[in-house]
Design a protein around this motif. Structure first.
Motif, PDB file in Angstrom:
ATOM      1  N   LEU A 361      25.077  47.758  53.255  1.00  9.18           N
ATOM      2  CA  LEU A 361      26.298  48.374  53.775  1.00  9.18           C
ATOM      3  C   LEU A 361      26.868  47.505  54.878  1.00  9.18           C
ATOM      4  N   GLN A 362      28.163  47.233  54.805  1.00  9.82           N
ATOM      5  CA  GLN A 362      28.847  46.481  55.856  1.00  9.82           C
ATOM      6  C   GLN A 362      29.929  47.346  56.476  1.00  9.82           C
ATOM      7  N   ASP A 363      29.887  47.468  57.793  1.00  7.37           N
ATOM      8  CA  ASP A 363      30.915  48.171  58.541  1.00  7.37           C
ATOM      9  C   ASP A 363      32.131  47.244  58.643  1.00  7.37           C
ATOM     10  N   LEU A 364      33.259  47.656  58.069  1.00  4.00           N
ATOM     11  CA  LEU A 364      34.429  46.782  58.024  1.00  4.00           C
ATOM     12  C   LEU A 364      35.133  46.662  59.375  1.00  4.00           C
ATOM     13  N   VAL A 365      34.734  47.479  60.340  1.00  4.37           N
ATOM     14  CA  VAL A 365      35.293  47.363  61.684  1.00  4.37           C
ATOM     15  C   VAL A 365      34.462  46.416  62.533  1.00  4.37           C
ATOM     16  N   THR A 366      33.150  46.598  62.519  1.00  3.97           N
ATOM     17  CA  THR A 366      32.270  45.760  63.344  1.00  3.97           C
ATOM     18  C   THR A 366      31.698  44.576  62.581  1.00  3.97           C
ATOM     19  N   ASN A 367      31.789  44.617  61.230  1.00  2.00           N
ATOM     20  CA  ASN A 367      31.208  43.615  60.338  1.00  2.00           C
ATOM     21  C   ASN A 367      29.675  43.605  60.371  1.00  2.00           C
ATOM     22  N   ARG A 368      29.067  44.614  60.965  1.00  5.59           N
ATOM     23  CA  ARG A 368      27.611  44.723  60.967  1.00  5.59           C
ATOM     24  C   ARG A 368      27.122  45.028  59.555  1.00  5.59           C
ATOM     25  N   LEU A 369      26.089  44.311  59.110  1.00  6.17           N
ATOM     26  CA  LEU A 369      25.521  44.503  57.780  1.00  6.17           C
ATOM     27  C   LEU A 369      24.131  45.104  57.883  1.00  6.17           C
ATOM     28  N   GLN A 370      23.862  46.122  57.074  1.00  2.00           N
ATOM     29  CA  GLN A 370      22.568  46.795  57.045  1.00  2.00           C
ATOM     30  C   GLN A 370      22.066  46.858  55.610  1.00  2.00           C
ATOM     31  N   ILE A 371      20.859  46.385  55.365  1.00  4.99           N
ATOM     32  CA  ILE A 371      20.252  46.489  54.042  1.00  4.99           C
ATOM     33  C   ILE A 371      19.653  47.876  53.900  1.00  4.99           C
ATOM     34  N   LEU A 372      20.040  48.605  52.859  1.00  6.93           N
ATOM     35  CA  LEU A 372      19.649  49.999  52.701  1.00  6.93           C
ATOM     36  C   LEU A 372      18.427  50.202  51.822  1.00  6.93           C
ATOM     37  N   THR A 373      18.144  49.287  50.919  1.00  8.81           N
ATOM     38  CA  THR A 373      17.076  49.511  49.941  1.00  8.81           C
ATOM     39  C   THR A 373      15.982  48.462  50.073  1.00  8.81           C
ATOM     40  N   SER A 374      14.780  48.847  49.668  1.00 11.12           N
ATOM     41  CA  SER A 374      13.648  47.922  49.667  1.00 11.12           C
ATOM     42  C   SER A 374      13.201  47.594  48.257  1.00 11.12           C
ATOM     43  N   THR A 375      13.832  48.227  47.254  1.00  5.92           N
ATOM     44  CA  THR A 375      13.577  47.870  45.869  1.00  5.92           C
ATOM     45  C   THR A 375      14.259  46.535  45.575  1.00  5.92           C
ATOM     46  N   ASP A 376      13.956  45.954  44.428  1.00  6.44           N
ATOM     47  CA  ASP A 376      14.633  44.709  44.070  1.00  6.44           C
ATOM     48  C   ASP A 376      15.375  44.886  42.752  1.00  6.44           C
ATOM     49  N   LEU A 377      16.185  43.925  42.423  1.00  4.05           N
ATOM     50  CA  LEU A 377      17.037  43.983  41.235  1.00  4.05           C
ATOM     51  C   LEU A 377      17.967  45.196  41.261  1.00  4.05           C
ATOM     52  N   ASP A 378      18.441  45.560  42.457  1.00  5.08           N
ATOM     53  CA  ASP A 378      19.373  46.677  42.601  1.00  5.08           C
ATOM     54  C   ASP A 378      20.773  46.238  42.182  1.00  5.08           C
ATOM     55  N   GLU A 379      21.532  47.174  41.610  1.00 12.27           N
ATOM     56  CA  GLU A 379      22.850  46.832  41.097  1.00 12.27           C
ATOM     57  C   GLU A 379      23.750  48.071  41.076  1.00 12.27           C
ATOM     58  N   SER A 380      25.018  47.847  40.853  1.00 14.23           N
ATOM     59  CA  SER A 380      26.016  48.883  40.539  1.00 14.23           C
ATOM     60  C   SER A 380      26.044  50.046  41.522  1.00 14.23           C
ATOM     61  N   PRO A 381      26.285  49.806  42.817  1.00 15.45           N
ATOM     62  CA  PRO A 381      26.356  50.931  43.757  1.00 15.45           C
ATOM     63  C   PRO A 381      27.598  51.786  43.541  1.00 15.45           C
ATOM     64  N   SER A 382      27.467  53.086  43.818  1.00 18.73           N
ATOM     65  CA  SER A 382      28.573  54.021  43.748  1.00 18.73           C
ATOM     66  C   SER A 382      28.396  55.029  44.880  1.00 18.73           C
ATOM     67  N   ILE A 383      29.460  55.301  45.633  1.00 17.36           N
ATOM     68  CA  ILE A 383      29.365  56.132  46.831  1.00 17.36           C
ATOM     69  C   ILE A 383      29.784  57.563  46.530  1.00 17.36           C
ATOM     70  N   ALA A 384      29.020  58.521  47.070  1.00 16.75           N
ATOM     71  CA  ALA A 384      29.400  59.931  46.954  1.00 16.75           C
ATOM     72  C   ALA A 384      30.751  60.153  47.622  1.00 16.75           C
ATOM     73  N   PRO A 385      31.540  61.117  47.143  1.00 11.71           N
ATOM     74  CA  PRO A 385      32.887  61.313  47.718  1.00 11.71           C
ATOM     75  C   PRO A 385      32.870  61.716  49.184  1.00 11.71           C
ATOM     76  N   ASN A 386      31.736  62.227  49.686  1.00 14.48           N
ATOM     77  CA  ASN A 386      31.676  62.534  51.122  1.00 14.48           C
ATOM     78  C   ASN A 386      31.145  61.367  51.936  1.00 14.48           C
ATOM     79  N   GLY A 387      30.849  60.244  51.278  1.00  3.25           N
ATOM     80  CA  GLY A 387      30.425  59.032  51.967  1.00  3.25           C
ATOM     81  C   GLY A 387      29.006  59.050  52.480  1.00  3.25           C
ATOM     82  N   SER A 388      28.198  60.048  52.116  1.00  4.33           N
ATOM     83  CA  SER A 388      26.870  60.189  52.708  1.00  4.33           C
ATOM     84  C   SER A 388      25.775  59.459  51.944  1.00  4.33           C
ATOM     85  N   MET A 389      25.928  59.328  50.624  1.00  4.39           N
ATOM     86  CA  MET A 389      24.876  58.757  49.779  1.00  4.39           C
ATOM     87  C   MET A 389      25.447  57.669  48.880  1.00  4.39           C
TER      88      MET A 389
END
Length: 433
Positions: A361-389
């Motif tokens: 996840l990258q904050d488009l205001v601060t440009n801070r990047l955070q890695i959310l997952t520890s699995t590998d070969l992750d792909e195709s993210p999709s965000i819940a409409p409330n932005g929580s998951m």
């Protein structure tokens, strides 16, 4: 078309055999350190026979899946009230419960179901929420999801997203070694799967219209990729593109009138815009590099896309008014498949770190990047409409599964299928009632 069976949405019963193959199973793997203790008391059934659905259990499961709540087991409840007069706070303080949800379900007329509910704060000894949901009896699970949304918002201040739907692609292999692809629609918890399309050829990149009434996807049923649009209520579909080369990555505009896509009809993969009313195409990017995976900013003024124009895949923004293009990602040698939360601030993507592909996840205001997952070969993210998951595809052993992670990385769960692989998830917008 000889290898294709288009399964139109008519009734869940007619699709039960196909649906079972695509059913997802929820496995919660990580929650918050101090989740809120809540008791979801079995709802009283005020009708003949047995209730068509255990709505309290659906609500209980929703809240548990969020990772922010620790529902009380039914065996630990000292009482099972269904009205405010039957709620004795001492019973709930004795088992360290913070909130109690009670309710009643009934059928009005022949096919209408009504769910009444009340939420109590044990410490304050006060009712903090009450309401009801009504709908067709066949939609009992969705009514329960809506109740869970109300409880979630009351206690967290964030709108719930349980009463939404998922699209995903499931792949099974027959004994002869041939793959079958299914485009599947389900509730947000993976329940009630319906196969919308089945094919021996790949199905890719499902996406939702902003009103949740239509979907788009890429199908190879004509031996080359083409973009299709399909109405969920009727199952009616239309082919939008049939150009030579690549036709891919459909992305609806926020107003639903346009669709961004990737076409290589002129020799190089570029981002195009199609007016869905006239089918008129406008080419947006013109670069010798590969431009792909468009997604819209929520305000509809710009489009993000993946390009290797800088030497490695990175995410860029294209301003629809000026045509200006700017690079957004710099950390790491690979960033792709951007998706943006409705607040326009959080950007999630596939990020390569240490040779592995994670969701970041990258904050488009601060440009801070955070890695959310520890699995590998992750792909195709999709965000819940409330932005929580964030829902995404990953691997478990040699199987493709779906998994979810909260935007702070604190909550995680998995949704493997009972059979085959699952991939390419797309979380719906809020659905109209």
């Amino acid at each position: 078309m000889k290898h294709l069976t288009a399964v139109l949405v008519a009734t869940v019963v007619a699709l039960a055999t196909l649906s079972a193959r695509a059913e997802l199973v929820i496995e919660i793997t990580q929650g918050m350190d101090n989740p809120t203790a809540i008791a979801v008391v079995p709802f009283a059934w005020q009708g003949g026979g047995t209730a068509p659905e255990d709505v309290a259990q659906v609500i209980d499961n929703d809240l548990a899946r969020s990772g922010q709540f620790d529902p009380v087991g039914r065996g630990d409840m000292l009482a099972r009230p269904s009205t405010q007069q039957e709620v004795f706070y001492r019973d709930w303080r004795a088992i360290n419960t913070e909130y109690v949800l009670i309710g009643r379900a009934s059928v009005t007329g022949q096919v209408q179901m009504r769910i009444e509910y009340e939420l109590f704060d044990v410490n304050r000894q006060a009712r903090v929420l009450s309401g009801y949901e009504e709908g067709h009896v066949n939609e009992a699970r969705m009514l329960a999801h809506r109740v869970a949304d109300e409880v979630y918002e009351t206690l967290t201040g964030i709108p719930g997203a349980f009463a939404t739907r998922l699209l995903y692609v499931s792949v099974t292999r027959n004994p002869a070694g041939k793959d079958f692809y299914r485009l599947t629609l389900s509730d947000s918890d993976g329940a009630r799967p319906i196969v919308l399309l089945e094919s021996r050829e790949p199905i890719m990149a499902p996406s939702w219209s902003p009103d949740g009434k239509h979907i788009a996807y890429v199908s190879f049923e004509t031996s080359r990729p083409a973009i299709y649009r399909q109405e969920l209520a009727s199952g009616a579909r239309v082919q939008l593109t049939n150009f030579r080369g690549l036709n891919g990555a459909p992305a609806w505009s926020p107003d639903g009138n346009s669709m961004a896509m990737v076409l290589s009809k002129d020799g190089n993969p570029d981002i195009y815009l199609m007016d869905l009313r006239t089918r008129e195409l406008t080419q947006l990017t013109r670069h010798y590099a590969i431009d792909t995976e468009p997604t819209w900013m929520p305000d509809g003024r710009s489009i993000l896309f993946t390009s290797d124009r800088g030497g490695r895949p990175q995410i860029y923004r294209y301003d629809l008014r000026t045509g200006a293009t700017e690079r957004l990602t710099y950390e790491g040698s690979y960033n792709a498949r951007a998706r943006v939360a409705q607040d326009g601030r959080n950007l999630v993507m596939v990020h390569q770190a240490g040779g592995q592909f994670h969701i970041a996840l990258q904050d488009l205001v601060t440009n801070r990047l955070q890695i959310l997952t520890s699995t590998d070969l992750d792909e195709s993210p999709s965000i819940a409409p409330n932005g929580s998951m964030v829902l995404y595809g990953t691997k478990s052993g040699d199987r493709g599964i779906l998994a979810a992670v909260s935007v702070d990385g604190g909550v995680k769960f998995r949704l493997p299928a009972r059979e085959g692989d699952v991939r390419e998830p797309a979380w719906s917008p809020y659905m109209s009632r």
